[in-house]
Design an enzyme around this catalytic site. Structure first.
Site, PDB file in Angstrom:
ATOM      1  N   ASP A  27     -12.039  -4.997  -0.945  1.00 16.01           N
ATOM      2  CA  ASP A  27     -13.479  -5.811  -1.183  1.00 16.01           C
ATOM      3  C   ASP A  27     -14.563  -5.578  -0.052  1.00 16.01           C
ATOM      4  O   ASP A  27     -14.588  -4.438   0.858  1.00 16.01           O
ATOM      5  CB  ASP A  27     -12.160  -7.201  -0.106  1.00 16.01           C
ATOM      6  CG  ASP A  27     -11.547  -6.817   0.986  1.00 16.01           C
ATOM      7  OD1 ASP A  27     -12.643  -7.200   1.933  1.00 16.01           O
ATOM      8  OD2 ASP A  27     -10.777  -6.251   1.251  1.00 16.01           O
ATOM      9  N   GLU A  53       0.988  -1.419  -0.138  1.00 13.22           N
ATOM     10  CA  GLU A  53       0.101  -0.129  -0.319  1.00 13.22           C
ATOM     11  C   GLU A  53       1.077   1.407  -0.031  1.00 13.22           C
ATOM     12  O   GLU A  53       0.844   2.143  -0.712  1.00 13.22           O
ATOM     13  CB  GLU A  53      -0.676   0.057   1.190  1.00 13.22           C
ATOM     14  CG  GLU A  53      -1.722  -1.088   1.530  1.00 13.22           C
ATOM     15  CD  GLU A  53      -2.385  -0.960   2.762  1.00 13.22           C
ATOM     16  OE1 GLU A  53      -3.502  -1.479   2.386  1.00 13.22           O
ATOM     17  OE2 GLU A  53      -1.945  -0.806   4.125  1.00 13.22           O
TER      18      GLU A  53
HETATM   19  N1  SAH Z   1      -3.903 -11.477   2.544  1.00 10.71           N
HETATM   20  C1  SAH Z   1      -3.566  -9.738   1.933  1.00 10.71           C
HETATM   21  C2  SAH Z   1      -2.812  -9.802   3.441  1.00 10.71           C
HETATM   22  C3  SAH Z   1      -3.630  -8.369   3.747  1.00 10.71           C
HETATM   23  S1  SAH Z   1      -4.602  -8.352   4.646  1.00 10.71           S
HETATM   24  C4  SAH Z   1      -1.747 -10.122   1.352  1.00 10.71           C
HETATM   25  O1  SAH Z   1      -1.443 -11.480   1.442  1.00 10.71           O
HETATM   26  O2  SAH Z   1      -1.502  -9.112   1.708  1.00 10.71           O
HETATM   27  C5  SAH Z   1      -5.771  -6.992   5.614  1.00 10.71           C
HETATM   28  C6  SAH Z   1      -4.758  -5.628   4.735  1.00 10.71           C
HETATM   29  O3  SAH Z   1      -5.447  -4.189   4.078  1.00 10.71           O
HETATM   30  C7  SAH Z   1      -5.376  -4.834   6.114  1.00 10.71           C
HETATM   31  O4  SAH Z   1      -3.964  -3.663   7.007  1.00 10.71           O
HETATM   32  C8  SAH Z   1      -6.261  -3.972   6.554  1.00 10.71           C
HETATM   33  O5  SAH Z   1      -6.389  -2.792   7.472  1.00 10.71           O
HETATM   34  C9  SAH Z   1      -6.940  -4.036   5.347  1.00 10.71           C
HETATM   35  N2  SAH Z   1      -7.822  -4.596   4.306  1.00 10.71           N
HETATM   36  C10 SAH Z   1      -8.658  -4.678   3.692  1.00 10.71           C
HETATM   37  N3  SAH Z   1      -9.986  -4.963   3.312  1.00 10.71           N
HETATM   38  C11 SAH Z   1     -10.017  -5.262   4.803  1.00 10.71           C
HETATM   39  C12 SAH Z   1     -11.333  -6.250   5.117  1.00 10.71           C
HETATM   40  N4  SAH Z   1     -12.280  -6.751   4.556  1.00 10.71           N
HETATM   41  N5  SAH Z   1     -10.786  -6.360   6.281  1.00 10.71           N
HETATM   42  C13 SAH Z   1      -9.883  -6.306   7.368  1.00 10.71           C
HETATM   43  N6  SAH Z   1      -9.201  -5.861   6.852  1.00 10.71           N
HETATM   44  C14 SAH Z   1      -8.782  -4.821   5.480  1.00 10.71           C
END
Ligand code: SAH
Length: 239
Positions: A204, A27
């Site tokens: 999402d 990000e």
């Molecule tokens: N699976 C991802 C990890 C993302 S975790 C990867 O492989 O890189 C989610 C990150 O994005 C967190 O920092 C959070 O603040 C944000 N985020 C985006 N969508 C989210 C959701 N539905 N619920 C919680 N956090 C979310």
């Protein structure tokens, strides 16, 4: 439940130093590029911007995302220098039922924790940490209009997915954004007496049948690009 329990100080008339917190390196990179922050610092008007990214865990190699690492990184940063304003930018889950779509922007009005429950007087409000962020109603309106963004409640927790109870809470509170850091940053800012503002972009849709992590990965670049394109205007409007 609908009214914030805590409030952060307003943004001062002159902002010289901004600490820009971004949870994930994927990000932060497009935001840094858009601001011309090759060494982690940039300038917007009279304000000096310093980027704060918790970075990779030394054991696991993955980004130190989530509320605990966010609070820890910000608290450590505030020990060495005190900014006039902390800004959080990052991705979030959005809500189709609130009319949101992928890559839409949210200028956050207030933040809380959705996965904190203590059925004892006072402690429930403490752990939920429902906090009104620093931008005034008119600042929220002006910046949202400039960016084509919505304004409203963001809710944080330690999980990327959501339980049925949490989904019901999001509906009841008209939550617009679900993330994993903002409410923790708000706790640190309240204790330090430092103003906080936040801009979130939807990767999402929480109330959609597609698994969150699949949508997140597919939309990450598009959404972070949208946040990055709006970053200078967001900060410029508040300082
Ligand atoms: N699976 C991802 C990890 C993302 S975790 C990867 O492989 O890189 C989610 C990150 O994005 C967190 O920092 C959070 O603040 C944000 N985020 C985006 N969508 C989210 C959701 N539905 N619920 C919680 N956090 C979310």
């Amino acid at each position: 439940m609908d009214r914030p329990t805590f409030a952060l100080p307003p943004i001062p008339p002159r902002v010289h130093r901004v600490l820009l917190f971004v949870a994930m390196r994927s990000e932060a990179d497009p935001i840094a590029r858009a601001l011309g922050a090759t060494d982690g610092t940039a300038r917007i008007g009279d304000a000096h911007i310093e980027l704060l990214v918790p970075g990779a865990d030394p054991v696991l190699g993955v980004d130190r995302l989530g509320p605990v690492h966010a609070a820890s990184a910000l608290a450590r940063a505030l020990c060495s220098a005190r900014p006039d304003l902390v800004v959080n930018m990052g991705t979030c889950g959005g809500f189709e039922s609130q009319g949101l779509g992928i890559a839409d922007l949210i200028v956050v009005r207030d933040a809380m924790f959705h996965d904190a429950r203590v059925a004892l007087d006072g402690f429930d409000a403490l752990v939920r940490a429902h906090t009104r962020l620093s931008p005034s109603a008119s600042q929220l309106e002006a910046v949202a209009e400039r960016l084509g963004a919505r304004t409203g409640l963001a809710s944080s927790g330690s999980s990327l997915d959501a339980t049925a109870d949490e989904l019901a809470l999001f509906r009841r509170t008209h939550t617009l954004a679900k993330d994993m850091e903002l409410a923790a940053l708000a706790v640190v800012c309240r204790e330090a007496g430092v103003p906080l503002a936040a801009l979130k972009g939807v990767t999402d849709l929480v109330d959609h049948h597609e698994p969150t992590h699949e949508a997140f990965l597919r939309n990450l670049t598009r959404t972070t690009d949208r946040i990055a394109q709006s970053a200078a205007a967001f900060i410029g409007q508040l300082v």
